[in-house]
Design an enzyme around this catalytic site. Structure first.
Site, PDB file in Angstrom:
ATOM      1  N   GLY A  38     -26.059  17.675 -27.009  1.00 41.78           N
ATOM      2  CA  GLY A  38     -26.419  16.550 -27.871  1.00 41.78           C
ATOM      3  C   GLY A  38     -27.872  16.594 -28.305  1.00 41.78           C
ATOM      4  O   GLY A  38     -28.338  15.694 -28.993  1.00 41.78           O
ATOM      5  N   ASP A  96     -23.524  16.611 -32.347  1.00 44.98           N
ATOM      6  CA  ASP A  96     -24.487  15.698 -31.720  1.00 44.98           C
ATOM      7  C   ASP A  96     -24.389  14.253 -32.231  1.00 44.98           C
ATOM      8  O   ASP A  96     -24.847  13.333 -31.579  1.00 44.98           O
ATOM      9  CB  ASP A  96     -25.927  16.187 -31.968  1.00 44.98           C
ATOM     10  CG  ASP A  96     -26.154  17.589 -31.431  1.00 44.98           C
ATOM     11  OD1 ASP A  96     -25.360  18.018 -30.572  1.00 44.98           O
ATOM     12  OD2 ASP A  96     -27.118  18.246 -31.869  1.00 44.98           O
ATOM     13  N   ARG A 109     -11.638  24.627 -46.308  1.00 45.63           N
ATOM     14  CA  ARG A 109     -10.300  24.691 -46.903  1.00 45.63           C
ATOM     15  C   ARG A 109     -10.116  23.578 -47.954  1.00 45.63           C
ATOM     16  O   ARG A 109      -9.626  23.825 -49.055  1.00 45.63           O
ATOM     17  CB  ARG A 109      -9.224  24.555 -45.824  1.00 45.63           C
ATOM     18  CG  ARG A 109      -7.826  24.474 -46.387  1.00 45.63           C
ATOM     19  CD  ARG A 109      -6.779  24.290 -45.294  1.00 45.63           C
ATOM     20  NE  ARG A 109      -5.497  23.918 -45.864  1.00 45.63           N
ATOM     21  CZ  ARG A 109      -5.170  22.670 -46.236  1.00 45.63           C
ATOM     22  NH1 ARG A 109      -6.044  21.692 -46.091  1.00 45.63           N
ATOM     23  NH2 ARG A 109      -3.983  22.423 -46.754  1.00 45.63           N
ATOM     24  N   ALA A 110     -10.539  22.359 -47.594  1.00 41.39           N
ATOM     25  CA  ALA A 110     -10.353  21.240 -48.519  1.00 41.39           C
ATOM     26  C   ALA A 110     -11.161  21.453 -49.790  1.00 41.39           C
ATOM     27  O   ALA A 110     -10.700  21.136 -50.897  1.00 41.39           O
ATOM     28  CB  ALA A 110     -10.760  19.940 -47.836  1.00 41.39           C
ATOM     29  N   ARG A 126     -16.452  14.140  -3.756  1.00 40.76           N
ATOM     30  CA  ARG A 126     -17.763  14.664  -4.146  1.00 40.76           C
ATOM     31  C   ARG A 126     -18.401  13.857  -5.271  1.00 40.76           C
ATOM     32  O   ARG A 126     -17.727  13.140  -6.011  1.00 40.76           O
ATOM     33  CB  ARG A 126     -17.617  16.112  -4.641  1.00 40.76           C
ATOM     34  CG  ARG A 126     -17.573  17.105  -3.515  1.00 40.76           C
ATOM     35  CD  ARG A 126     -17.380  18.504  -4.045  1.00 40.76           C
ATOM     36  NE  ARG A 126     -17.534  19.482  -2.970  1.00 40.76           N
ATOM     37  CZ  ARG A 126     -17.022  20.686  -2.973  1.00 40.76           C
ATOM     38  NH1 ARG A 126     -16.293  21.096  -3.999  1.00 40.76           N
ATOM     39  NH2 ARG A 126     -17.230  21.507  -1.972  1.00 40.76           N
TER      40      ARG A 126
HETATM   41  O1  F6P Z   1     -26.857  20.873 -32.530  1.00 34.44           O
HETATM   42  C1  F6P Z   1     -25.717  21.302 -31.879  1.00 34.44           C
HETATM   43  C2  F6P Z   1     -26.079  21.888 -30.533  1.00 34.44           C
HETATM   44  O2  F6P Z   1     -24.873  22.307 -29.926  1.00 34.44           O
HETATM   45  C3  F6P Z   1     -26.875  20.981 -29.612  1.00 34.44           C
HETATM   46  O3  F6P Z   1     -26.078  20.026 -28.957  1.00 34.44           O
HETATM   47  C4  F6P Z   1     -27.498  21.981 -28.685  1.00 34.44           C
HETATM   48  O4  F6P Z   1     -28.707  21.481 -28.126  1.00 34.44           O
HETATM   49  C5  F6P Z   1     -27.786  23.148 -29.595  1.00 34.44           C
HETATM   50  O5  F6P Z   1     -26.906  23.025 -30.704  1.00 34.44           O
HETATM   51  C6  F6P Z   1     -27.576  24.498 -28.962  1.00 34.44           C
HETATM   52  O6  F6P Z   1     -27.947  25.456 -29.879  1.00 34.44           O
HETATM   53  P1  F6P Z   1     -27.671  27.002 -29.690  1.00 34.44           P
HETATM   54  O7  F6P Z   1     -26.211  27.240 -29.910  1.00 34.44           O
HETATM   55  O8  F6P Z   1     -28.527  27.643 -30.717  1.00 34.44           O
HETATM   56  O9  F6P Z   1     -28.049  27.339 -28.276  1.00 34.44           O
END
Ligand code: F6P
Length: 350
Positions: free
Chosen positions: A170, A127, A20-21, A162
C-alpha cells in the site's frame, strides 16, 4: 482516429480488462489501437504491439498486463518527455490512454501540454491512493486476496494459538490494511496515516495481547494487520511482541504478503470498473478532452459528468493535488477513513 495505450507503474489486476474494453470500444467506433510495451519505456523507444480484437479475446480474467509495465526514470526528465511527445507525433496518434497509479498519472499530466495528442488517464493501483476516485483498478482484487490469505493464516494461527502480524502492501496508504483487516476479522489494524510512533504501536499491541491472553479469555488467535508504510519493521515488531509473550508460552509470527497481493485473476468488480473507465477514456478523447483522468464515483462535486453515472472526468492537476492530500492526511477522504477505523478500533480488540 488512432489511439495508443500503455500500462505503467506497479501492475494491478484489471489492467487487461481495461485494455480489452478499450480495444472493443475502438473497434466499435472504427478507431485503430496500438499498445506500447512496458509503459513509458515503450512510448519513448517506439516499441509498439498491435492490439486487435483477436489479441484481446478473453483477456479480462488474466492478472498482470499483457503490455508489460515499468517505472520509467527517463520519462521523468524533460528530454524523455520530449522524446515521448515526438513519438506520438511520428506515429500519428490522436489519443493516448495511460493506465496506472500516481507516478504514471503525474507523467501523463507532464506530457499532455507537450502534445496535440489527447492524453487521458485511468487510475490503476492496488494502493487506492489516487485522488478523486473512490476506486482504482486492482484495489478490490487486492483486498480479496488479503482476506483470503488472512483466513488461511487464521486457520494455522488458531491451531497453534499464535499471534500473527501480517504486512500488506500500500506504500504510504493504509487503505488495503484497513479494508482487508476489517473483512478478515483482524484484532488490530496499523496504518501510517495515524502517525503513531514505534513506542505507541508497541504499547497498543502489548495492551491488545494482555487483554487477548488474560485468564479466562480463551482467545485462540490474534491477527494484527500492518500496512507496509508503518515505520516499524514487521520482523522487529514481532520480535518485540515475542519477548512479552514468551512467559505465556505463546508464539508470534510474521507474514509479509508482498507481491502476492498484486497478482491473480481480477474480481468481477475490478473488471467492471476497468471496462467502464476504459469506455469513458475513449469518449473523453473523442470529445477532445486532454490532461484528464476518468474517475470512479468520486462524488458529484468533483469533475464533470460523463455518459456513465458512476464515472466522472477530472482534470489531472486536481487529481494530483488531491492525491497529496490523501497521503498527507489532510483530505476529507483520509479523515473519513480514519474516523471509521476509530469507530471500529475498540471493537476489533474486544
Ligand atoms: O504501488 C503498488 C505497489 O505494489 C506498492 O503497494 C508497493 O509499495 C510497490 O508497488 C512495490 O513496488 P515494486 O513492485 O517496484 O517493488
Amino acid at each position: 482516429m488512432r489511439i495508443g495505450v500503455l500500462t505503467s507503474g506497479g501492475d494491478a489486476p484489471g489492467m487487461n480488462a481495461a485494455i480489452r474494453a478499450l480495444a472493443k470500444a475502438c473497434a466499435g467506433a472504427g478507431h485503430d489501437v496500438v499498445g506500447f510495451v512496458r509503459g513509458y519505456h515503450g512510448l519513448i523507444g517506439g516499441e509498439t504491439v498491435p492490439i486487435t480484437l483477436a489479441s484481446v479475446d478473453g483477456l479480462s480474467r488474466h492478472g498482470g498486463t499483457v503490455l508489460g509495465s515499468a517505472r520509467c526514470k527517463e520519462f521523468e526528465t524533460a528530454s524523455g518527455q520530449a522524446a515521448a511527445a515526438g513519438r506520438l507525433a511520428e506515429l500519428g496518434l490522436d489519443g493516448l490512454v495511460v493506465i496506472g497509479g500516481n507516478g504514471s498519472l503525474t507523467g501523463a499530466h507532464a506530457l499532455a501540454p507537450q502534445t496535440p495528442c489527447k492524453v487521458v488517464g485511468i487510475p490503476a493501483s492496488i494502493d487506492n491512493d489516487v485522488g478523486h476516485t473512490s476506486l482504482a483498478i486492482g484495489v478490490d482484487t487486492a483486498v480479496n486476496t488479503i482476506v483470503d490469505a488472512c483466513d488461511r493464516i487464521s486457520d494455522t494461527a488458531t491451531a497453534h494459538r499464535r499471534v500473527f502480524v501480517v504486512e500488506v502492501m500500500g506504500r504510504r496508504c493504509g487503505f488495503l490494511a484497513m479494508r482487508g483487516g476489517i473483512a478478515a476479522d483482524a484484532d488490530a489494524i496499523l496504518v501510517p496515516e495515524r502517525g503513531w510512533t514505534r513506542t505507541e504501536i508497541r504499547q497498543r499491541c502489548l495492551a491488545l495481547l494482555e487483554r487477548s491472553f488474560a485468564p479466562g479469555r480463551n482467545k485462540q488467535r490474534v491477527l494484527i494487520i500492518k500496512a507496509e508504510g508503518v515505520p516499524y519493521d514487521t520482523r522487529e515488531l514481532v520480535g518485540d511482541l515475542q519477548q512479552a509473550l514468551a512467559p505465556r508460552g505463546v508464539d508470534a509470527r510474521e507474514t509479509v504478503l508482498g507481491h502476492l497481493v498484486r497478482g491473480g485473476s481480477p474480481s468481477a468488480l475490478d473488471r467492471l470498473v476497468a471496462q467502464r473507465l476504459a469506455f469513458a477514456a475513449l469518449h473523453a478523447i473523442e470529445d477532445g478532452a486532454t490532461d484528464v483522468m476518468v474517475a470512479w464515483e468520486p462524488g458529484d462535486d468533483v469533475g464533470a459528468p460523463t455518459r456513465d453515472p458512476s464515472v466522472r472526468r477530472v482534470p489531472l492537476a486536481d487529481v494530483l493535488t488531491e492525491t497529496e492530500r490523501v497521503l498527507d492526511g489532510t483530505s476529507p477522504v483520509t479523515r473519513g477513513r480514519l474516523a471509521l477505523l476509530d469507530l471500529a478500533d475498540g471493537l476489533l480488540a474486544l
